[in-house]
Structure formats: C-alpha cells, structure tokens
Write a protein that holds these residues in place. Structure first.
Motif, PDB file in Angstrom:
ATOM      1  N   ASP A   7       0.859  -1.180   0.000  1.00  0.00           N
ATOM      2  CA  ASP A   7       0.000   0.000   0.000  1.00  0.00           C
ATOM      3  C   ASP A   7       0.896   1.231   0.000  1.00  0.00           C
ATOM      4  OD1 ASP A   7      -2.431  -1.304   0.007  1.00  0.00           O
ATOM      5  OD2 ASP A   7      -2.599  -1.332   2.189  1.00  0.00           O
ATOM      6  N   LEU A   8       0.791   2.029  -1.039  1.00  0.00           N
ATOM      7  CA  LEU A   8       1.576   3.255  -1.180  1.00  0.00           C
ATOM      8  C   LEU A   8       0.657   4.440  -0.919  1.00  0.00           C
ATOM      9  CD1 LEU A   8       3.923   5.075  -2.092  1.00  0.00           C
ATOM     10  CD2 LEU A   8       3.266   4.585  -4.457  1.00  0.00           C
ATOM     11  N   LEU A   9       0.839   5.101   0.218  1.00  0.00           N
ATOM     12  CA  LEU A   9       0.003   6.229   0.595  1.00  0.00           C
ATOM     13  C   LEU A   9       0.735   7.527   0.268  1.00  0.00           C
ATOM     14  CD1 LEU A   9      -1.134   3.796   2.223  1.00  0.00           C
ATOM     15  CD2 LEU A   9      -1.766   5.424   4.002  1.00  0.00           C
ATOM     16  N   VAL A  59       3.934   7.258   2.746  1.00  0.00           N
ATOM     17  CA  VAL A  59       4.152   6.140   3.661  1.00  0.00           C
ATOM     18  C   VAL A  59       3.874   4.855   2.894  1.00  0.00           C
ATOM     19  CG1 VAL A  59       3.477   5.020   5.821  1.00  0.00           C
ATOM     20  CG2 VAL A  59       3.476   7.512   5.656  1.00  0.00           C
ATOM     21  N   ILE A  60       4.754   3.870   3.090  1.00  0.00           N
ATOM     22  CA  ILE A  60       4.628   2.605   2.376  1.00  0.00           C
ATOM     23  C   ILE A  60       4.410   1.477   3.379  1.00  0.00           C
ATOM     24  CG2 ILE A  60       5.777   0.964   0.838  1.00  0.00           C
ATOM     25  CD1 ILE A  60       7.347   3.393  -0.283  1.00  0.00           C
ATOM     26  N   TYR A  67       8.788   8.355   3.657  1.00  0.00           N
ATOM     27  CA  TYR A  67       9.726   9.044   2.777  1.00  0.00           C
ATOM     28  C   TYR A  67       9.358  10.525   2.707  1.00  0.00           C
ATOM     29  CZ  TYR A  67      11.510   4.582   0.943  1.00  0.00           C
ATOM     30  OH  TYR A  67      12.086   3.354   0.813  1.00  0.00           O
ATOM     31  N   LYS A  68      10.381  11.372   2.686  1.00  0.00           N
ATOM     32  CA  LYS A  68      10.175  12.820   2.643  1.00  0.00           C
ATOM     33  C   LYS A  68      10.804  13.423   1.390  1.00  0.00           C
ATOM     34  CE  LYS A  68      14.416  13.939   5.167  1.00  0.00           C
ATOM     35  NZ  LYS A  68      15.095  14.532   4.002  1.00  0.00           N
ATOM     36  N   LYS A  69      10.294  14.600   1.031  1.00  0.00           N
ATOM     37  CA  LYS A  69      10.830  15.377  -0.101  1.00  0.00           C
ATOM     38  C   LYS A  69      11.077  14.497  -1.333  1.00  0.00           C
ATOM     39  CE  LYS A  69      12.796  19.099   2.693  1.00  0.00           C
ATOM     40  NZ  LYS A  69      11.713  20.036   2.343  1.00  0.00           N
ATOM     41  N   VAL A  70      10.081  13.692  -1.638  1.00  0.00           N
ATOM     42  CA  VAL A  70      10.171  12.791  -2.784  1.00  0.00           C
ATOM     43  C   VAL A  70       9.934  13.587  -4.068  1.00  0.00           C
ATOM     44  CG1 VAL A  70       9.224  10.712  -3.852  1.00  0.00           C
ATOM     45  CG2 VAL A  70       9.336  10.903  -1.351  1.00  0.00           C
ATOM     46  N   SER A  71      10.638  13.222  -5.116  1.00  0.00           N
ATOM     47  CA  SER A  71      10.450  13.853  -6.425  1.00  0.00           C
ATOM     48  C   SER A  71      10.136  12.768  -7.450  1.00  0.00           C
ATOM     49  CB  SER A  71      11.714  14.604  -6.846  1.00  0.00           C
ATOM     50  OG  SER A  71      12.749  13.689  -7.163  1.00  0.00           O
ATOM     51  N   PRO A  72       9.605  13.133  -8.613  1.00  0.00           N
ATOM     52  CA  PRO A  72       9.351  12.125  -9.653  1.00  0.00           C
ATOM     53  C   PRO A  72      10.608  11.355 -10.038  1.00  0.00           C
ATOM     54  CG  PRO A  72       8.182  14.147 -10.171  1.00  0.00           C
ATOM     55  CD  PRO A  72       9.071  14.464  -8.998  1.00  0.00           C
ATOM     56  N   GLU A  73      11.769  12.005  -9.926  1.00  0.00           N
ATOM     57  CA  GLU A  73      13.026  11.343 -10.271  1.00  0.00           C
ATOM     58  C   GLU A  73      13.386  10.229  -9.289  1.00  0.00           C
ATOM     59  OE1 GLU A  73      12.471  14.898 -12.337  1.00  0.00           O
ATOM     60  OE2 GLU A  73      12.607  14.700 -10.151  1.00  0.00           O
ATOM     61  N   THR A 103      10.132   4.922  10.149  1.00  0.00           N
ATOM     62  CA  THR A 103       8.691   4.681  10.142  1.00  0.00           C
ATOM     63  C   THR A 103       7.897   5.923  10.519  1.00  0.00           C
ATOM     64  OG1 THR A 103       8.713   3.872  12.425  1.00  0.00           O
ATOM     65  CG2 THR A 103       8.975   2.243  10.678  1.00  0.00           C
ATOM     66  N   HIS A 104       6.708   5.972  10.004  1.00  0.00           N
ATOM     67  CA  HIS A 104       5.792   7.091  10.184  1.00  0.00           C
ATOM     68  C   HIS A 104       5.551   7.395  11.660  1.00  0.00           C
ATOM     69  CE1 HIS A 104       1.527   8.774   9.595  1.00  0.00           C
ATOM     70  NE2 HIS A 104       2.317   9.624   9.004  1.00  0.00           N
ATOM     71  N   LYS A 105       5.319   6.358  12.469  1.00  0.00           N
ATOM     72  CA  LYS A 105       4.941   6.546  13.870  1.00  0.00           C
ATOM     73  C   LYS A 105       6.082   7.062  14.739  1.00  0.00           C
ATOM     74  CE  LYS A 105       5.751   1.648  14.934  1.00  0.00           C
ATOM     75  NZ  LYS A 105       6.943   1.857  15.732  1.00  0.00           N
ATOM     76  N   ASP A 106       7.322   6.962  14.271  1.00  0.00           N
ATOM     77  CA  ASP A 106       8.472   7.381  15.075  1.00  0.00           C
ATOM     78  C   ASP A 106       8.909   8.820  14.809  1.00  0.00           C
ATOM     79  OD1 ASP A 106       8.685   4.910  16.333  1.00  0.00           O
ATOM     80  OD2 ASP A 106       9.903   4.084  14.713  1.00  0.00           O
TER      81      ASP A 106
END
Length: 203
Positions: A7-9, A59-60, A67-73, A103-106
C-alpha cells in the motif's frame, strides 16, 4: 480497495500537492507498469499527513516506511530498491540528530499528538466512503438513528463540553436544545459553510 502486496500512501494535502505529489503519483503508475507491478501495489491518495515542511511525503505499508521530499526522479529507485528488492531507500528517510527515522509513527512531529476526529488522516483515501466505513465511519450516526432519542443526543453533547470554534466558544448543546424545544411545523438550518480564510478548509 483491493488487497495487494504493497500500500503506497501519497499525501495529497494542499502543501504536498503544491510541491508536486500528483506528478509523483503519475510517475509511480508509469514505473509500476514498466515493471509489471500494477497489480501488486495500491496507490492511495490521502489527506494531509501533517509534516508539510517535509513534503511531498508518503508512507509505504506493510512496513510503514516514511519518505520525505520525494520527487518524480526518485520513483524508479523506490520501485527498484524498495518494492522489488525489499531495501528501503535510506536517503529519503528523515534524519534527526544523526538518527535515521524510518517509520511514520516514530517521527518526532507525532510523538505528543493524539488524533481523535482525524485518527485515520494519512491512512485512508479521504474520498472513499468504503474505506471510511471500513474503519468505523458512521457508527455513531447508526447508533443515533437506531438506539437514541433526540434528547439523548443533546445530553451527550452537553456532557462532552463541545463548544463552537469561533471567538465566543458558545456551548453547542444550548443551540441544539433551543432548536429541539421550539415548537414549529418546519425548522431551518443556517450553516456557515466557509470561514473565508485564505488556504483554510476547516468547513
């Protein structure tokens, strides 16, 4: 939503959208198709996850990798390394005091937060009634319609201490009680549907 391996959120709150999250979503569709993984990954748009200064964020699951500051690249690397090889991309994770937060929760941003009305924000598709119902949505409404009387509902609101969010902080139960007690063949609801603040969407 069908059950798939991943699941890719993707956050699609206003901050992340302005930073390019919809382009990232499109790129994931393209790269997953190239690797014949379309049937293994759910791509889910969510409401604002909160840490807007890190956007675009995602969040995966099932790991809950943030993951932060994700770009299409970055998308081909995420698919090749994380989805195919099972190796999360460390450079896209949050770094706090030389510590990698995976992880998201941390994430420190969430440490002291207890979400109530927004507990599923960032986890389910905000435009899907099916996902909302699957996580307990409308249970309170069902109870009101099948088990409670109008005065019972007003009493619950009174006990809760719920107030208006405007400057007056007027107790909600008083408004409801006045409407309930007024004898009339027809009643009207006048709703303030827009606060009008630039960028504010609370209504």
């Amino acid at each position: 939503m069908s059950l798939k391996r991943i699941d890719l959120l993707i956050c699609c709150g206003s901050g992340c959208v302005s930073a390019g999250s919809l382009k990232i979503k499109e790129r994931f569709h393209e790269v997953l198709a190239e690797h014949n993984l379309t049937n293994e990954v759910n791509i889910i748009e969510t409401g604002c996850m909160g840490p807007c200064d890190y956007g675009p964020v995602m969040v995966i699951y099932p790991e809950g990798i943030f993951y932060k500051k994700v770009s299409p690249e970055d998308v081909p690397e995420i698919v090749a390394e994380h989805f195919i090889k099972g190796r999360p991309v460390a450079r896209l994770m949050l770094q706090e005091e030389e510590k990698t937060i995976s992880t998201h929760k941390d994430i420190p941003f969430y440490e002291k937060q207890i979400k109530v009305a927004l507990e599923n924000c960032g986890y389910i598709n905000p435009e899907s009634l099916e996902e909302y119902i699957a996580t307990g949505g409308y249970e309170a409404l069902a109870k009101i319609l099948t088990e409670m009387k109008a005065q019972d509902v007003i009493n619950v609101i009174k006990e809760s201490g719920l107030r208006g969010r405007g400057g007056g902080g007027f107790p909600t139960h008083i408004k409801w009680q006045m409407v309930h007690d007024k004898q009339a063949d027809q009643k009207y609801i006048i709703c303030n549907g827009d606060e009008g603040d630039p960028g504010a969407f609370m209504d």
